[in-house]
Design an enzyme around this catalytic site. Structure first.
Site, PDB file in Angstrom:
ATOM      1  N   ALA A  91       0.840  -1.205   0.000  1.00  0.00           N
ATOM      2  CA  ALA A  91       0.000   0.000   0.000  1.00  0.00           C
ATOM      3  C   ALA A  91       0.871   1.250   0.000  1.00  0.00           C
ATOM      4  O   ALA A  91       0.587   2.221  -0.705  1.00  0.00           O
ATOM      5  CB  ALA A  91      -0.935  -0.006   1.214  1.00  0.00           C
ATOM      6  N   ASP A  92       1.936   1.238   0.779  1.00  0.00           N
ATOM      7  CA  ASP A  92       2.890   2.352   0.780  1.00  0.00           C
ATOM      8  C   ASP A  92       3.549   2.515  -0.584  1.00  0.00           C
ATOM      9  O   ASP A  92       3.654   3.625  -1.119  1.00  0.00           O
ATOM     10  CB  ASP A  92       3.980   2.108   1.831  1.00  0.00           C
TER      11      ASP A  92
END
Length: 396
Positions: free
Chosen positions: A179-180
């Site tokens: 997600a990062d």
């Protein structure tokens, strides 16, 4: 702006990086690989949090830990400048650096920089051509805007964990901070688009990007499948929601990936396994039928594949024109001829390492005219403070 490097498509672009951890640094490392000058601002009291996220660490000539592998994964091609933004002096320095930069990127909580006079409204008023990218957990607006953002939280809130893992197991995160990383990729795209707009109009803008928004965006076919049917997807382990057979199978000595994408491949797949009757069975004759009868199909295939070695499966299916591949461990990945041919492992000189060099993951972009470059290894905390402030004529 003068970037200080004569290489890369982003030569002449200066980035003031107020971000830390992974999403922002992923973006700014990519911009740096493309030739931008990236000035990474770090708190003098420890710097980027990921500097301490280890082991593993690279050790210095004295044998002491110097750089964590986590920090190194997203911080090459950057200058490290230590500034305490909580002080009047620090705020003055940041404003002076921002005035000489094309891009500012930050990942403080929404409103967190306003009290220091370093928010988008203030800095963009000073320089209307500035591109100001804000990354946060949930975005600058909405009922959750005040909440902190972490990769694991985004994976959970954004739904990907509900799709990952074995059907009867617990929800499972992806093995890395995806997600990062994806948020950093979206940030890069947004910044490049904003640069194009600025070059055409002279106007900068703020980019508002959240971990959760970007995670929802890459739900792709599973997300649109739910929106189309209203049916909540289930976890399928390594199975594909829309194609069968398309998954990992156990072999006699390991595992193999089989990715049968169409009916002709399925016929060749069955011929290799001596299961020629399967494609003639209405239950398996086309992909829709195979999906409707997935469990029965897998029950037939599993023992047949389990009797073969991984090498036999790969060799036989490759010769049959059926997509197939291994499940490699990282030692196999980085020892592979393909990774070597594509320069996906790079070695950089580093005074922070006891043997004088560090090994990093390469950039996947291959340009015919403006290749990525690896100019500066991940920096030690504050190593470039004096140089940058002197070169940009900013008084400490």
């Amino acid at each position: 702006m003068t970037g200080g490097f004569n290489v890369g498509p982003l030569n002449g672009i200066r980035v003031l990086d107020l971000s830390r951890i992974l999403a922002g640094p992923t973006c700014t490392q990519l911009l740096g690989d493309l030739g931008a000058e990236v000035i990474k601002i770090e708190n003098p009291k420890g710097g980027d949090d990921t500097r301490t996220w280890g082991p593993p660490f690279v050790t210095d000539p004295n044998g002491d830990p110097s750089l964590s592998s986590y920090f190194m994964c997203a911080n090459r091609n950057k200058f490290s400048v230590t500034v305490d933004i909580a002080t009047d002096e620090g705020q003055r320095i940041i404003k002076a650096l921002a005035a000489q930069s094309d891009i500012v990127i930050e990942n403080f909580k929404p409103g967190g920089l306003k009290k220091y006079g370093l928010d988008a409204e203030t800095l963009c008023d000073i320089d209307p051509a500035l591109i100001y990218c804000s990354i946060s957990g949930y975005g600058q607006t909405g009922p959750n805007a005040h909440k902190p953002g972490y990769d694991l939280m985004a994976q959970g809130y954004g739904g990907i964990m509900s799709l990952t893992g074995e059907p009867e197991g617990e929800p499972m995160k992806v093995g890395v901070g995806i997600a990062d990383v994806m948020c950093g990729m979206y940030a890069t795209v947004g910044i490049l688009a904003a640069l194009r707009h600025r070059d055409q109009t002279g106007d900068g803008q703020q980019i508002d990007l959240s971990l959760v928004d970007s995670q929802v965006a890459w739900l792709i076919n599973e997300g649109t499948g739910y929106l189309t049917t209203g049916k909540r997807p289930i976890r399928r382990g390594n199975g594909h929601p829309n194609i069968a057979p398309y998954q990992v199978f156990a072999t006699s000595d390991g595992h193999v990936i089989v990715a049968v994408g169409n009916d002709s491949q399925f016929r060749r797949f069955c011929t290799f396994l001596s299961l020629d009757a399967l494609p003639e069975d209405d239950s398996f004759a086309n992909n829709s039928a195979r999906l409707n009868n997935r469990d029965a199909l897998i029950d037939i295939l599993t023992p047949v594949i389990a009797a073969l070695t991984t090498d036999a499966m790969i060799k036989g299916l490759e010769e049959s024109g059926v997509p197939v591949g291994p499940v490699q461990t990282l030692d196999q990945v980085f020892a592979s001829d393909q990774v070597a041919a594509r320069d996906m492992m790079v070695e950089m000189q580093s005074q922070a390492a006891h043997d004088g060099s560090v090994r990093l993951i390469g950039n996947p972009l291959k340009f015919s005219a403006t290749p990525v470059t690896y100019r500066r290894s991940p920096p030690q905390l504050g190593q470039d403070t004096a140089e940058i402030l002197a070169r940009l004529n900013v008084k400490p």
